[in-house]
Motif scaffolding. Sequence first.
Motif: not given
Length: 178
Positions: A29-37, A102-112
């Motif tokens: 989760a920390r490694a992905a924290s700066g990535m968009s969904g 995960c489909a919802i996640t693909t629409m989210q910006p980093a941090g959401q």
Amino acid sequence: MTMTETVDLFSFDMRRHRVVEWQAPGPVARAASGMSGLETMCAIRNGVLPPPPMARLIGFEMRIAEPGRIVMELDPDESLENTIGLLHGATAAALLDTAMGCAITTMQPAGQTSVTLDLKLTYLRPLSVRSGAISAEGKVIKFGRQTSYAEGFVRDRAGNLAVHATGTFTMIGVEKAI
């Protein structure tokens, strides 16, 4: 059933073993924290980030990750069956909750992020090991600021629809993350 038959059910020959290994989710989760969904989902699909522990436990893999759509695949084994030789309904529920989330996640910006608020499944046909590889597709129906909606489908190897689902997801910003 006789006592001898009961004892045989617990014999060494009837035992099965399965070892599950996973990566600790916190560092991932920390490694992905700066990535968009979408970047995160593509990194999991491409093996750059490890999959979540639940995916390793059940044995499903992400095959498609694109904006608003995810497809997971599972080659089921008997560890997911119930006593009548069918895949337990929780298998499809876990696949669909994950694919839709995960489909919802693909629409989210980093941090959401988001969490499941409601999940409704309709089982249309049973699945078993004989169903072959099954796929779970999640699609965003409406992406909202506070609440998002997705639809999901589980299909058997032949493409027959086995389970249909809808889900509601609550959106969480960085400051509200659990």
